[in-house]
Write an enzyme that holds these catalytic residues in place. Structure first.
Site, PDB file in Angstrom:
ATOM      1  N   LEU A 284       0.838  -1.202   0.000  1.00  0.00           N
ATOM      2  CA  LEU A 284       0.000   0.000   0.000  1.00  0.00           C
ATOM      3  C   LEU A 284       0.874   1.253   0.000  1.00  0.00           C
ATOM      4  CD1 LEU A 284      -2.975  -0.846   2.416  1.00  0.00           C
ATOM      5  CD2 LEU A 284      -3.026  -0.606  -0.067  1.00  0.00           C
ATOM      6  N   CYS A 294       8.549  -9.178 -13.362  1.00  0.00           N
ATOM      7  CA  CYS A 294       7.400 -10.095 -13.260  1.00  0.00           C
ATOM      8  C   CYS A 294       6.035  -9.434 -13.439  1.00  0.00           C
ATOM      9  CB  CYS A 294       7.436 -10.806 -11.913  1.00  0.00           C
ATOM     10  SG  CYS A 294       8.794 -11.949 -11.791  1.00  0.00           S
ATOM     11  N   ARG A 361      14.695  -3.908 -15.306  1.00  0.00           N
ATOM     12  CA  ARG A 361      13.628  -4.325 -16.217  1.00  0.00           C
ATOM     13  C   ARG A 361      12.298  -3.648 -15.881  1.00  0.00           C
ATOM     14  NH1 ARG A 361      14.422 -10.716 -16.175  1.00  0.00           N
ATOM     15  NH2 ARG A 361      15.399 -10.199 -14.183  1.00  0.00           N
TER      16      ARG A 361
HETATM   17  C1  UDX Z   1       7.108  -9.941  -7.669  1.00  0.00           C
HETATM   18  C2  UDX Z   1       6.276 -10.731  -6.656  1.00  0.00           C
HETATM   19  O1  UDX Z   1       6.121  -9.968  -5.456  1.00  0.00           O
HETATM   20  C3  UDX Z   1       6.916 -12.072  -6.361  1.00  0.00           C
HETATM   21  O2  UDX Z   1       6.110 -12.823  -5.467  1.00  0.00           O
HETATM   22  C4  UDX Z   1       7.063 -12.768  -7.700  1.00  0.00           C
HETATM   23  O3  UDX Z   1       7.443 -14.038  -7.659  1.00  0.00           O
HETATM   24  C5  UDX Z   1       7.991 -11.972  -8.588  1.00  0.00           C
HETATM   25  O4  UDX Z   1       7.366 -10.725  -8.818  1.00  0.00           O
HETATM   26  P1  UDX Z   1       9.263  -8.403  -7.580  1.00  0.00           P
HETATM   27  O5  UDX Z   1       9.156  -8.292  -9.047  1.00  0.00           O
HETATM   28  O6  UDX Z   1      10.585  -8.681  -6.980  1.00  0.00           O
HETATM   29  O7  UDX Z   1       8.327  -9.581  -7.026  1.00  0.00           O
HETATM   30  O8  UDX Z   1       8.706  -7.040  -6.984  1.00  0.00           O
HETATM   31  P2  UDX Z   1       7.642  -6.624  -5.873  1.00  0.00           P
HETATM   32  O9  UDX Z   1       8.262  -6.516  -4.564  1.00  0.00           O
HETATM   33  O10 UDX Z   1       6.430  -7.460  -5.999  1.00  0.00           O
HETATM   34  O11 UDX Z   1       7.291  -5.142  -6.387  1.00  0.00           O
HETATM   35  C6  UDX Z   1       6.723  -4.949  -7.671  1.00  0.00           C
HETATM   36  C7  UDX Z   1       6.608  -3.490  -8.005  1.00  0.00           C
HETATM   37  O12 UDX Z   1       5.619  -2.855  -7.197  1.00  0.00           O
HETATM   38  C8  UDX Z   1       7.887  -2.700  -7.800  1.00  0.00           C
HETATM   39  O13 UDX Z   1       8.042  -1.773  -8.848  1.00  0.00           O
HETATM   40  C9  UDX Z   1       7.666  -1.969  -6.481  1.00  0.00           C
HETATM   41  O14 UDX Z   1       8.391  -0.788  -6.350  1.00  0.00           O
HETATM   42  C10 UDX Z   1       6.171  -1.686  -6.579  1.00  0.00           C
HETATM   43  N1  UDX Z   1       5.532  -1.512  -5.267  1.00  0.00           N
HETATM   44  C11 UDX Z   1       5.413  -2.555  -4.403  1.00  0.00           C
HETATM   45  C12 UDX Z   1       5.027  -0.255  -4.913  1.00  0.00           C
HETATM   46  O15 UDX Z   1       5.120   0.714  -5.671  1.00  0.00           O
HETATM   47  N2  UDX Z   1       4.404  -0.132  -3.708  1.00  0.00           N
HETATM   48  C13 UDX Z   1       4.260  -1.162  -2.830  1.00  0.00           C
HETATM   49  O16 UDX Z   1       3.668  -0.958  -1.764  1.00  0.00           O
HETATM   50  C14 UDX Z   1       4.794  -2.419  -3.194  1.00  0.00           C
END
Ligand code: UDX
Length: 464
Positions: A284, A294, A361
């Site tokens: 959030l 991903c 990426r």
């Molecule tokens: C994700 C999934 O969380 C993981 O379970 C899966 O297997 C691989 O993809 P990841 O790509 O490492 O992991 O990133 P994640 O931590 O999920 O964040 C994704 C994106 O959302 C990032 O750009 C992050 O900065 C953004 N984000 C996340 C926010 O902007 N706010 C948040 O509160 C959480």
């Protein structure tokens, strides 16, 4: 009760504290298996070294010579917390080795875990080229009784297609195909491997599912739910998870845009709505938009699957569009503080798609900085870990090795990644070297009052 539900029910029993607590790597009745992991990306390297730590004998196969020789010398080709230490320990313990020859890698192993990338193709659907090449090889070389485990994120139906392909093209009906999605977050992947929220194992053979469950149970130090189901369900669980996470972040980003307009602090709203367990505190944090290796590609595949079946998925489509608007929103925030973008000097802190990774990426930095450069800004950027691709992905930026250098003579600072180092910078010193004291904190990591005391015009996401 449907067969699938029965499986999920059984898995709950299976994951009781008793069955897992007795699974010590050294003393329990479970024995170590010989395992092959194909692909030494962040998922493959973490999985291979994690299984080795569990007490299995693991060969990780990597075809890229440069990556292979780095790994063999105990170095990690990308930034992932704690991984180097884990790899070094397991290699020196003799339980982990890196290999280039796939045929050698699968020799005598019980299970082959496939972790190769499935990036988006031009049409947005998952590109299975790398996976298909390996499957074709494996269909000729795997031996009866071996289990193929698909860890790469693959479209719904892929595991069953592979099973069929094995029967028809390699006469390998005796090889079971299991889907075991990964939920490792980049930057926290080692922690997540040892502390999973859940393990999902999809397949049609009880024996194969049990073997894979045991491979995990060998090293688990606390109870972890293991959900067993069929392959398509396991494949769908992975997409549904990531699409839901993107939706949650997309929602809070839109909430932030509205909060900005009405003068409400989004962080406060998020904290309180998150106290309801139906909503939950995580994911959030408003920011510059979601990215990474991903979420974006999984969202595209999910939408593409719906389209191919005539199921129009309005929410994921809107989430995707809203994310593009979030990039634009950040650009506009910079513009509103810096004034004319043409000729403006913008100091940027953070390029990776989130903190604690070197991965660029689909980082929000790419569209946001590209837009700034296209409109005539001079962009000076610092990131503690972003890998060498920066020059290819953002040819117009000037990258510096010292965060303070980004500020000198600049018209606006822009924070795009939540590296904790940025909170420790001397913001008083930074303000003195800038031409105009403007800052857009697109991760809400700085204290607004402190920045205002230094004379900054401070803008954040949803706290203004
Ligand atoms: C994700 C999934 O969380 C993981 O379970 C899966 O297997 C691989 O993809 P990841 O790509 O490492 O992991 O990133 P994640 O931590 O999920 O964040 C994704 C994106 O959302 C990032 O750009 C992050 O900065 C953004 N984000 C996340 C926010 O902007 N706010 C948040 O509160 C959480």
């Amino acid at each position: 009760m449907k067969e699938r539900d029965k499986n999920i029910e059984n898995s709950k029993k299976d994951s009781s504290a008793d069955s897992l607590e007795s699974a010590s790597p050294l003393s329990g009745p479970l024995r170590g298996e010989k395992i092959c992991v194909i692909g030494a990306g962040f998922v493959g390297t973490v999985t291979a070294s994690g299984f080795a730590r569990f007490g299995h004998e693991v060969v990780c196969v990597e075809k890229d010579d440069k990556r292979l020789s780095l790994l063999r010398s105990g170095r990690i080709p990308f930034y992932e917390r704690d991984l180097e230490q884990l790899v070094k320990t397991e290699m020196s313990g003799g339980r982990l080795m890196f290999e280039s020859d796939l045929e050698k890698g699968i020799e005598g192993v019980k299970a082959v875990f496939l972790t190769v990338g499935t990036p988006s193709s031009n049409g947005g659907r998952a590109d299975l080229t790398a996976l298909q090449e390996i499957i074709s090889f494996l269909s000729k070389k795997m031996k009866p009784g071996q289990i193929l485990v698909i860890k790469s994120t693959v479209p719904v139906g892929t595991a069953n297609m592979i099973k069929k392909y094995f029967s028809e093209n390699g006469n390998r009906a005796d090889i079971e195909v299991v889907n075991n999605p990964e939920f490792l977050r980049e930057g926290n992947a080692v922690y997540d491997f040892f502390n999973p929220h859940r393990i999902v194992i999809g397949g049609n053979s009880t024996g194969a599912i049990e073997t894979i469950s045991h491979i995990y149970k060998m090293g688990m130090t606390r109870p972890v739910p293991i959900f067993t189901t069929n392959n398509e369900t396991a494949e769908m669980i992975k997409y549904a998870s990531n699409v839901y996470l993107a939706t949650k972040v997309g929602f809070v980003n839109e909430l932030a845009r509205l909060c900005d307009r009405v003068g409400v602090n989004t962080m406060e709203v998020a904290r309180v709505i998150g106290a309801d367990p139906r909503i939950g505190q995580e994911f959030l944090n408003p920011g510059p938009g979601w990215g990474g290796s991903c979420l974006p590609k999984d969202l595209r595949e999910f939408i593409g699957l719906g389209d191919s079946l005539g199921v129009s998925l309005h929410i994921p489509r809107a989430v995707s569009e809203a994310n593009l608007r979030q990039f634009e929103h950040v650009y506009r925030k910079v513009k509103s503080l810096a004034g004319d973008i043409k000729g403006a000097r913008i100091g940027v802190l953070g390029l990776t798609f989130k903190a604690n990774t070197s991965d660029l990426r689909e980082s929000p930095a790419i569209p946001i900085l590209t837009r700034l450069i296209e409109n005539g800004a001079e962009v000076i950027a610092y990131d503690p870990a972003a890998d060498g691709e920066v020059i290819d992905l953002l040819p117009g930026i000037h990258r510096v090795d010292d965060p303070y250098e980004t500020a000198v003579g600049s018209d606006c600072m822009l924070i795009l990644t939540e590296w904790s180092d940025f909170q420790l910078l001397d913001w008083g010193r930074i303000s003195e070297t800038m031409k105009n004291k403007n800052i857009v904190d697109a991760r809400n990591i700085l204290a607004p009052e402190l920045l205002k005391r230094y004379g900054f015009n401070y803008a954040s996401i949803g706290q203004n």
